[in-house]
Design an enzyme around this catalytic site. Structure first.
Site, PDB file in Angstrom:
ATOM      1  N   ARG A  92      46.625  48.081  35.324  1.00 56.75           N
ATOM      2  CA  ARG A  92      45.730  47.416  34.361  1.00 56.75           C
ATOM      3  C   ARG A  92      45.628  48.192  33.046  1.00 56.75           C
ATOM      4  NH1 ARG A  92      46.065  44.151  37.969  1.00 56.75           N
ATOM      5  NH2 ARG A  92      44.440  42.743  38.697  1.00 56.75           N
ATOM      6  N   SER A 117      38.512  39.429  38.214  1.00 62.06           N
ATOM      7  CA  SER A 117      37.930  40.720  38.624  1.00 62.06           C
ATOM      8  C   SER A 117      37.133  41.292  37.461  1.00 62.06           C
ATOM      9  CB  SER A 117      39.029  41.722  38.974  1.00 62.06           C
ATOM     10  OG  SER A 117      39.796  41.263  40.039  1.00 62.06           O
ATOM     11  N   GLU A 142      36.575  45.645  33.707  1.00 64.43           N
ATOM     12  CA  GLU A 142      37.956  45.211  33.458  1.00 64.43           C
ATOM     13  C   GLU A 142      38.125  44.393  32.174  1.00 64.43           C
ATOM     14  OE1 GLU A 142      41.896  44.167  34.580  1.00 64.43           O
ATOM     15  OE2 GLU A 142      40.475  42.549  34.873  1.00 64.43           O
TER      16      GLU A 142
HETATM   17  N1  EPU Z   1      36.143  43.094  49.790  1.00 59.74           N
HETATM   18  C1  EPU Z   1      34.921  43.018  50.391  1.00 59.74           C
HETATM   19  N2  EPU Z   1      33.993  42.194  49.858  1.00 59.74           N
HETATM   20  C2  EPU Z   1      34.228  41.442  48.750  1.00 59.74           C
HETATM   21  C3  EPU Z   1      35.487  41.514  48.135  1.00 59.74           C
HETATM   22  C4  EPU Z   1      36.438  42.353  48.680  1.00 59.74           C
HETATM   23  O1  EPU Z   1      34.656  43.664  51.379  1.00 59.74           O
HETATM   24  O2  EPU Z   1      33.336  40.733  48.316  1.00 59.74           O
HETATM   25  C5  EPU Z   1      37.167  43.969  50.379  1.00 59.74           C
HETATM   26  C6  EPU Z   1      38.072  43.164  51.262  1.00 59.74           C
HETATM   27  O3  EPU Z   1      38.040  43.789  52.525  1.00 59.74           O
HETATM   28  C7  EPU Z   1      39.459  43.333  50.708  1.00 59.74           C
HETATM   29  C8  EPU Z   1      39.316  44.391  49.645  1.00 59.74           C
HETATM   30  O4  EPU Z   1      37.937  44.544  49.353  1.00 59.74           O
HETATM   31  O5  EPU Z   1      40.318  43.801  51.689  1.00 59.74           O
HETATM   32  C9  EPU Z   1      40.044  44.005  48.372  1.00 59.74           C
HETATM   33  O6  EPU Z   1      39.600  42.753  47.944  1.00 59.74           O
HETATM   34  P1  EPU Z   1      40.569  41.687  47.272  1.00 59.74           P
HETATM   35  O7  EPU Z   1      41.877  41.654  47.961  1.00 59.74           O
HETATM   36  O8  EPU Z   1      39.834  40.420  47.152  1.00 59.74           O
HETATM   37  O9  EPU Z   1      40.643  42.246  45.796  1.00 59.74           O
HETATM   38  P2  EPU Z   1      41.647  43.299  45.204  1.00 59.74           P
HETATM   39  O10 EPU Z   1      42.836  43.362  46.008  1.00 59.74           O
HETATM   40  O11 EPU Z   1      41.019  44.588  44.951  1.00 59.74           O
HETATM   41  C10 EPU Z   1      43.139  42.792  43.160  1.00 59.74           C
HETATM   42  C11 EPU Z   1      43.076  42.377  41.709  1.00 59.74           C
HETATM   43  C12 EPU Z   1      42.964  40.868  41.573  1.00 59.74           C
HETATM   44  C13 EPU Z   1      44.136  40.226  42.291  1.00 59.74           C
HETATM   45  C14 EPU Z   1      44.072  40.664  43.768  1.00 59.74           C
HETATM   46  C15 EPU Z   1      45.221  40.118  44.560  1.00 59.74           C
HETATM   47  C16 EPU Z   1      42.001  44.247  40.582  1.00 59.74           C
HETATM   48  C17 EPU Z   1      40.792  44.735  39.883  1.00 59.74           C
HETATM   49  N3  EPU Z   1      41.936  43.014  41.064  1.00 59.74           N
HETATM   50  O12 EPU Z   1      41.913  42.553  43.776  1.00 59.74           O
HETATM   51  O13 EPU Z   1      43.086  40.581  40.188  1.00 59.74           O
HETATM   52  O14 EPU Z   1      44.103  38.825  42.207  1.00 59.74           O
HETATM   53  O15 EPU Z   1      44.165  42.102  43.821  1.00 59.74           O
HETATM   54  O16 EPU Z   1      46.342  40.873  44.347  1.00 59.74           O
HETATM   55  O17 EPU Z   1      42.997  44.972  40.664  1.00 59.74           O
HETATM   56  C18 EPU Z   1      41.976  40.022  38.154  1.00 59.74           C
HETATM   57  O18 EPU Z   1      42.444  41.058  37.675  1.00 59.74           O
HETATM   58  O19 EPU Z   1      41.239  39.268  37.473  1.00 59.74           O
HETATM   59  C19 EPU Z   1      42.239  39.694  39.543  1.00 59.74           C
HETATM   60  C20 EPU Z   1      41.706  38.620  40.112  1.00 59.74           C
END
Ligand code: EPU
Length: 351
Positions: free
Chosen positions: A174, A251, A347
């Protein structure tokens, strides 16, 4: 790209333009002077005019990663440079030149119908092409940096167009050289590189689970780009709110990166903490998990709230202002800091 060779028409000026429908948070915003940029050649003279008048200025693409104040004084450049065309091809790669104003998701669809797979994991990310290198968009195990050959931009320090190679862009999670130098560059075109050898990438937990649930996990190597695109669209739609229905900027926080030492101490205390491996000696924590554990999911403060299905997303219940959103964000940051000793960075860009 074949752009007009004649002297460019000046960009269209729209005074006091309402931007509610041009920012995915759906904030009430008025731009004092909005200039519609349809070709790169319009930029140098406009930047001269902006300098002469000492106007503040900023670029607005899809408005999907910004938090805007009620009034944007000075000049707002609406980035509408269109067009995409294959610029070059060799035995291993195809190169596609794309205007900064092209809608990202439409580009992803276009590449798949033109046999240029690679971007399918990045389906449904709102916004325009010009914004993608700035924060190096990423999802489901892929970052756009892997597909960028170079970026052309107007450099306001040099007062000239420059082309930065992938290396010059200094891409990281990012992050990029553009993000590190705010208000310096106006991205006009991005040259994408599509390797002809394509492989499905479905290792990311949510996607892997999707295909496992379809009971065809063994078929992963035979999946087509279109099948992955469809899966990403389904998974994203289930988890992330549609900005057309409820305002948001995806995010709201970056996933914080901590030292292995700090991670080890956290795991001792919180064995269920969710994290991903990162660079040597570092670990990326799931901000969504941290925020969720602090009890914020579904919590509302004035007109802003934490999305009930995904704690990483802040939503606008209708009439939120930038300060409603930032007040809620501050509460979240303070609570996570107190509980876990971890700093959450916002972000979207706060203008
Ligand atoms: N989780 C929770 N509670 C929640 C949300 C998440 O416990 O309310 C835990 C879940 O267990 C999950 C982990 O946190 O395993 C990660 O959550 P999630 O996969 O939903 O999000 P992320 O992987 O951290 C990132 C990007 C997203 C992208 C997804 C899919 C960032 C900040 N965000 O999220 O990007 O779509 O991966 O690859 O890196 C964006 O930048 O706007 C965005 C949506």
């Amino acid at each position: 790209m074949n752009r007009a060779k004649n002297a460019p028409l000046p960009p269209k000026l729209i005074p006091n333009l309402g931007l509610k429908s041009r920012n995915t948070f759906g904030l009430e915003v008025s731009a004092e002077r909005a200039f519609e940029i349809t070709q790169p050649d319009q930029i140098p003279a406009l930047m001269d005019e902006i300098a002469q008048n000492q106007w503040a200025w900023r670029v607005l693409g899809g408005g999907s990663n910004v938090i805007l104040p009620p009034v944007l004084s000075g000049a707002t450049l609406l980035m509408n440079i269109a067009g995409q065309e294959v610029a070059n091809e060799d035995g291993s790669n195809t190169y596609l030149l794309v205007g900064a104003g092209v809608n990202w998701h439409e580009l992803v669809q276009w590449t798949l119908t033109h046999n240029l797979p690679g971007l399918e994991n990045l389906a449904l990310i709102p916004g325009t092409v010009g914004a993608t290198p700035i924060q190096n968009i990423g999802a489901y195990g892929v970052e756009v940096a892997q597909y960028i050959e170079s970026v052309t931009a107007f450099d306001t320090h040099k007062n000239a167009f420059v082309t930065l190679s992938n290396k010059d862009c200094q891409f990281a999670y990012r992050d990029s050289h553009f993000k590190q130098n705010p208000n310096r560059y106006i991205v006009t075109e991005v040259l994408f590189k599509f390797p002809k050898a394509w492989q499905p990438r479905v290792h990311y937990a949510d996607l892997a689970k999707f295909f496992a649930d379809q009971s065809n996990a063994d078929l992963a190597p035979t999946l087509s780009p279109q099948e992955i695109f469809d899966a990403v669209c389904q998974v994203r739609t289930q988890k992330l709110p549609d900005p057309k229905v409820i305002g948001n900027a995806g995010s709201f926080f970056q996933n914080p990166i901590v030292s292995t030492e700090q991670y080890n101490a956290l795991v001792q205390q919180f064995p269920n903490i969710v994290s991903y491996p990162d660079a040597a000696g570092k670990r990326k924590l799931a901000a969504g998990w941290l925020i969720d554990q602090c009890g914020f999911k579904g919590k509302r403060l004035a007109e802003a709230g934490v999305y009930e299905k995904q704690a990483l997303v802040i939503v606008n219940y209708g009439n939120a202002s930038a300060s409603d959103i930032l007040n809620l964000a501050k509460q979240i940051q303070e609570t996570v800091q107190k509980q876990y000793g971890v700093t959450l960075d916002i972000e979207p860009n706060i203008l």
